[in-house]
Design a protein around this motif. Structure first.
Motif, PDB file in Angstrom:
ATOM      1  N   ALA A   1     -15.120   7.202  10.467  1.00 20.71           N
ATOM      2  CA  ALA A   1     -15.490   6.861  11.846  1.00 20.71           C
ATOM      3  C   ALA A   1     -16.980   7.133  12.011  1.00 20.71           C
ATOM      4  N   TYR A   2     -17.564   6.437  12.960  1.00 15.62           N
ATOM      5  CA  TYR A   2     -18.999   6.592  13.232  1.00 15.62           C
ATOM      6  C   TYR A   2     -19.362   8.060  13.458  1.00 15.62           C
ATOM      7  N   VAL A   3     -18.504   8.764  14.208  1.00 20.60           N
ATOM      8  CA  VAL A   3     -18.905  10.098  14.683  1.00 20.60           C
ATOM      9  C   VAL A   3     -18.601  11.240  13.707  1.00 20.60           C
ATOM     10  N   TYR A   4     -17.779  11.003  12.686  1.00 19.37           N
ATOM     11  CA  TYR A   4     -17.398  12.127  11.816  1.00 19.37           C
ATOM     12  C   TYR A   4     -18.613  12.700  11.081  1.00 19.37           C
ATOM     13  N   HIS A   5     -18.550  13.984  10.838  1.00 22.10           N
ATOM     14  CA  HIS A   5     -19.615  14.691  10.093  1.00 22.10           C
ATOM     15  C   HIS A   5     -21.004  14.372  10.647  1.00 22.10           C
ATOM     16  N   LYS A   6     -21.139  14.610  11.945  1.00 22.44           N
ATOM     17  CA  LYS A   6     -22.409  14.370  12.630  1.00 22.44           C
ATOM     18  C   LYS A   6     -22.954  12.982  12.300  1.00 22.44           C
ATOM     19  N   GLN A   7     -22.087  11.997  12.353  1.00 20.59           N
ATOM     20  CA  GLN A   7     -22.423  10.582  12.163  1.00 20.59           C
ATOM     21  C   GLN A   7     -22.806  10.225  10.725  1.00 20.59           C
TER      22      GLN A   7
ATOM     23  N   MET B   1       0.833  -1.206   0.000  1.00 22.72           N
ATOM     24  CA  MET B   1       0.000   0.000   0.000  1.00 22.72           C
ATOM     25  C   MET B   1       0.868   1.256   0.000  1.00 22.72           C
ATOM     26  N   LYS B   2       0.431   2.249  -0.772  1.00 20.98           N
ATOM     27  CA  LYS B   2       1.098   3.547  -0.669  1.00 20.98           C
ATOM     28  C   LYS B   2       0.776   4.146   0.702  1.00 20.98           C
ATOM     29  N   LYS B   3       1.677   5.016   1.178  1.00 17.22           N
ATOM     30  CA  LYS B   3       1.603   5.446   2.585  1.00 17.22           C
ATOM     31  C   LYS B   3       0.635   6.607   2.867  1.00 17.22           C
ATOM     32  N   LEU B   4      -0.225   6.964   1.926  1.00 20.83           N
ATOM     33  CA  LEU B   4      -1.177   8.059   2.188  1.00 20.83           C
ATOM     34  C   LEU B   4      -2.598   7.507   2.239  1.00 20.83           C
ATOM     35  N   GLY B   5      -3.324   7.813   3.341  1.00 19.71           N
ATOM     36  CA  GLY B   5      -4.720   7.397   3.472  1.00 19.71           C
ATOM     37  C   GLY B   5      -5.638   8.611   3.399  1.00 19.71           C
ATOM     38  N   PHE B   6      -6.813   8.393   2.843  1.00 19.58           N
ATOM     39  CA  PHE B   6      -7.796   9.474   2.664  1.00 19.58           C
ATOM     40  C   PHE B   6      -8.704   9.493   3.903  1.00 19.58           C
ATOM     41  N   GLY B   7      -8.541  10.519   4.739  1.00 17.19           N
ATOM     42  CA  GLY B   7      -9.362  10.646   5.942  1.00 17.19           C
ATOM     43  C   GLY B   7     -10.685  11.335   5.641  1.00 17.19           C
ATOM     44  N   PHE B   8     -11.781  10.723   6.089  1.00 11.68           N
ATOM     45  CA  PHE B   8     -13.117  11.283   5.832  1.00 11.68           C
ATOM     46  C   PHE B   8     -13.627  12.084   7.040  1.00 11.68           C
ATOM     47  N   MET B   9     -12.739  12.875   7.637  1.00 13.06           N
ATOM     48  CA  MET B   9     -13.112  13.663   8.820  1.00 13.06           C
ATOM     49  C   MET B   9     -13.465  15.101   8.474  1.00 13.06           C
ATOM     50  N   ARG B  10     -12.851  15.619   7.414  1.00 11.98           N
ATOM     51  CA  ARG B  10     -13.096  17.018   7.025  1.00 11.98           C
ATOM     52  C   ARG B  10     -13.376  17.055   5.530  1.00 11.98           C
ATOM     53  N   LEU B  11     -14.561  16.644   5.140  1.00 15.55           N
ATOM     54  CA  LEU B  11     -14.906  16.507   3.720  1.00 15.55           C
ATOM     55  C   LEU B  11     -15.209  17.883   3.112  1.00 15.55           C
ATOM     56  N   PRO B  12     -15.151  17.971   1.768  1.00 19.84           N
ATOM     57  CA  PRO B  12     -15.458  19.268   1.139  1.00 19.84           C
ATOM     58  C   PRO B  12     -16.930  19.627   1.378  1.00 19.84           C
ATOM     59  N   LEU B  13     -17.178  20.894   1.653  1.00 21.67           N
ATOM     60  CA  LEU B  13     -18.541  21.331   1.986  1.00 21.67           C
ATOM     61  C   LEU B  13     -19.049  22.372   0.989  1.00 21.67           C
ATOM     62  N   LEU B  14     -20.361  22.383   0.801  1.00 20.66           N
ATOM     63  CA  LEU B  14     -20.985  23.437  -0.010  1.00 20.66           C
ATOM     64  C   LEU B  14     -21.222  24.680   0.843  1.00 20.66           C
ATOM     65  N   ASP B  15     -21.494  24.449   2.140  1.00 23.10           N
ATOM     66  CA  ASP B  15     -21.690  25.555   3.079  1.00 23.10           C
ATOM     67  C   ASP B  15     -20.758  25.291   4.270  1.00 23.10           C
ATOM     68  N   GLU B  16     -19.766  26.121   4.444  1.00 22.52           N
ATOM     69  CA  GLU B  16     -18.746  25.814   5.452  1.00 22.52           C
ATOM     70  C   GLU B  16     -19.279  25.793   6.887  1.00 22.52           C
ATOM     71  N   ASN B  17     -20.493  26.314   7.088  1.00 22.07           N
ATOM     72  CA  ASN B  17     -21.074  26.266   8.435  1.00 22.07           C
ATOM     73  C   ASN B  17     -21.978  25.059   8.643  1.00 22.07           C
ATOM     74  N   ASP B  18     -22.065  24.191   7.641  1.00 24.91           N
ATOM     75  CA  ASP B  18     -22.954  23.030   7.734  1.00 24.91           C
ATOM     76  C   ASP B  18     -22.178  21.770   7.353  1.00 24.91           C
ATOM     77  N   VAL B  19     -21.802  20.967   8.363  1.00 17.52           N
ATOM     78  CA  VAL B  19     -20.959  19.803   8.073  1.00 17.52           C
ATOM     79  C   VAL B  19     -21.706  18.698   7.326  1.00 17.52           C
ATOM     80  N   LEU B  20     -23.017  18.857   7.195  1.00 14.37           N
ATOM     81  CA  LEU B  20     -23.773  17.861   6.421  1.00 14.37           C
ATOM     82  C   LEU B  20     -23.902  18.252   4.943  1.00 14.37           C
ATOM     83  N   SER B  21     -23.443  19.456   4.605  1.00 16.52           N
ATOM     84  CA  SER B  21     -23.578  19.911   3.207  1.00 16.52           C
ATOM     85  C   SER B  21     -22.385  19.447   2.378  1.00 16.52           C
ATOM     86  N   VAL B  22     -22.088  18.159   2.425  1.00 13.23           N
ATOM     87  CA  VAL B  22     -20.902  17.633   1.724  1.00 13.23           C
ATOM     88  C   VAL B  22     -21.068  17.780   0.208  1.00 13.23           C
TER      89      VAL B  22
END
Ligand code: SF4
Ligand code: SF4
Length: 371
Positions: free
Chosen positions: A45-51, A1-22
């Motif tokens: 993880a279970y808890v990222y981006h308001k679950q 495996m290459k040594k870089l993993g894609f973390g799904f903790m801070r996904l791109p957002l349409l509205d930066e004040n709404d973590v569900l607006s991925v």
């Protein structure tokens, strides 16, 4: 495996004040490029981006790619485990949300002394071993935010641990609260490969002081500041994977470009990083990674990491003679509770993996912005 993993903790957002607006379209493009360039490891993880991070992962990854094209890691949310039965209930929910039949890597999430007691009480580790025996997990481990003494205790009690996820970055390496070096050395001694989280410390190692940035730029004009931090972590021999929470396509493009054919830091580069550490340590006021763990338990609803980010930026900006942070703070506190509303209950400090003195930090924020 290459040594870089894609973390799904801070996904791109349409509205930066709404973590569900991925921004799903942008995220699909990011996933496609990541895989096209030969990377395969995804971490959620279970808890990222308001679950909802696992649900977005299903939409952009597991519904679009055959299961053998990627490795998937997710985590048992220990604060939600309040009975033996909860282990299985939450695990099955995660399989469903991710749209998969098994996980390649499965972790007890953000372990500390309190969660270790809980995991023992509710047999969480025994449950992971059972799932592994049934083929629903390939590798078992945990992510960790406590001191080396506790880590040793856990690895002694759970010798089946196949990997440990640690917070490692060049600014925390010798930080006495984080104990990154001590924990890494213990894992190496016991033959446990390390997965690195927060190599860029929640993005804070991107916006470093100008004199530190200049040192990087003078040596390698085209290399991003982030690339130094990711390569630093990946250069450690016992690191099997470095996770990066990429929030837009250009971050992914940059990360995958220099990690596609990864070259470890040479001695000259390591010496430059040492100098950068000295400069940053003399300028960062509050070492907050913006993980957000403190926010949910705050009875006053204070957006703690946002205020610390403003405060840090303010102190750095003052050195550069330029500041817009006061305006941001004034605007934010029209709708959000001010830092001075803190009642000192301490709930936030108990959940902060960086061991930050949040109550005192908020007093500094209030002094700076509420004068
Ligand atoms: S100490 Fe202050 S910031 Fe922390 S949880 Fe209590 S009220 Fe919120
Ligand atoms: S104060 Fe601590 S828990 Fe809160 S966001 Fe910052 S690092 Fe995370």
């Amino acid at each position: 495996m290459k040594k870089l993993g894609f973390g799904f903790m801070r996904l791109p957002l349409l509205d930066e004040n709404d973590v569900l607006s991925v921004d799903v379209d942008q995220l699909c493009r990011m996933v496609d490029t990541f895989i096209e360039r030969g990377f395969t490891y995804f971490d959620t993880a279970y808890v990222y981006h308001k679950q909802q991070s696992e649900v977005f992962l299903k939409k952009v990854l597991s519904e679009r790619y055959p299961r053998d094209r990627f490795q998937l890691a997710t985590k048992l949310p220990m604060p939600m485990v309040n009975s033996v039965e909860d282990n299985e209930k939450l695990f099955n929910e995660e399989l469903e949300k991710c749209g998969v039949e098994y996980f390649d890597y499965y972790l007890l999430h953000a372990m500390n002394a309190e969660r270790f007691e809980k995991a023992k009480k509710y047999n969480s580790w025994e449950f992971l071993k059972k799932m592994k025996a049934e083929g629903k997990i390939r590798h078992i481990g945990f992510s960790f935010h406590d001191d080396v003494k506790l880590l040793e205790e856990m690895l002694t009690l759970w010798p089946e641990t196949e990997f440990v996820q640690l917070q490692i970055n060049y600014i925390d390496w010798e930080n006495p609260s984080i104990q990154a070096k001590e924990c890494y050395d213990l894992c190496t001694k016991l033959g446990k490969p390390v997965i690195v989280m927060e190599p860029i410390k929640g993005g804070s190692l991107v916006n470093i002081p100008e004199d530190a940035e200049k040192l990087f730029r003078d040596y390698a004009p085209d290399a991003s500041t982030a690339s130094w931090a990711v390569r630093y972590a990946a250069s450690l021999d016992n690191v099997m994977m470095v996770l990066s929470g990429m929030s837009n396509y250009s971050q992914l493009d940059d990360n995958t470009a220099y990690m596609e054919n990864f070259v470890p830091l040479n001695e000259e580069e390591k010496a430059i990083v040492d100098k950068v550490v000295d400069i940053i340590n003399s300028s960062i006021a509050v070492p907050c990674t913006a993980c957000g763990y403190c926010v949910d338990g705050c009875p006053m609803g204070i957006p703690i990491p946002k205020y610390f980010a403003l405060y840090n930026a303010e102190l750095q900006a003052l050195n550069k003679g330029f500041s817009t942070q006061q305006t941001y703070y004034t605007n934010m506190t029209v709708t959000l509770p001010k830092a001075s509303r803190c009642i000192g209950c301490g709930a936030c400090e108990a959940s902060c993996p960086q061991h930050i003195g949040i109550i005192d930090g908020l007093k500094l924020v209030a002094e700076r912005f509420e004068k």
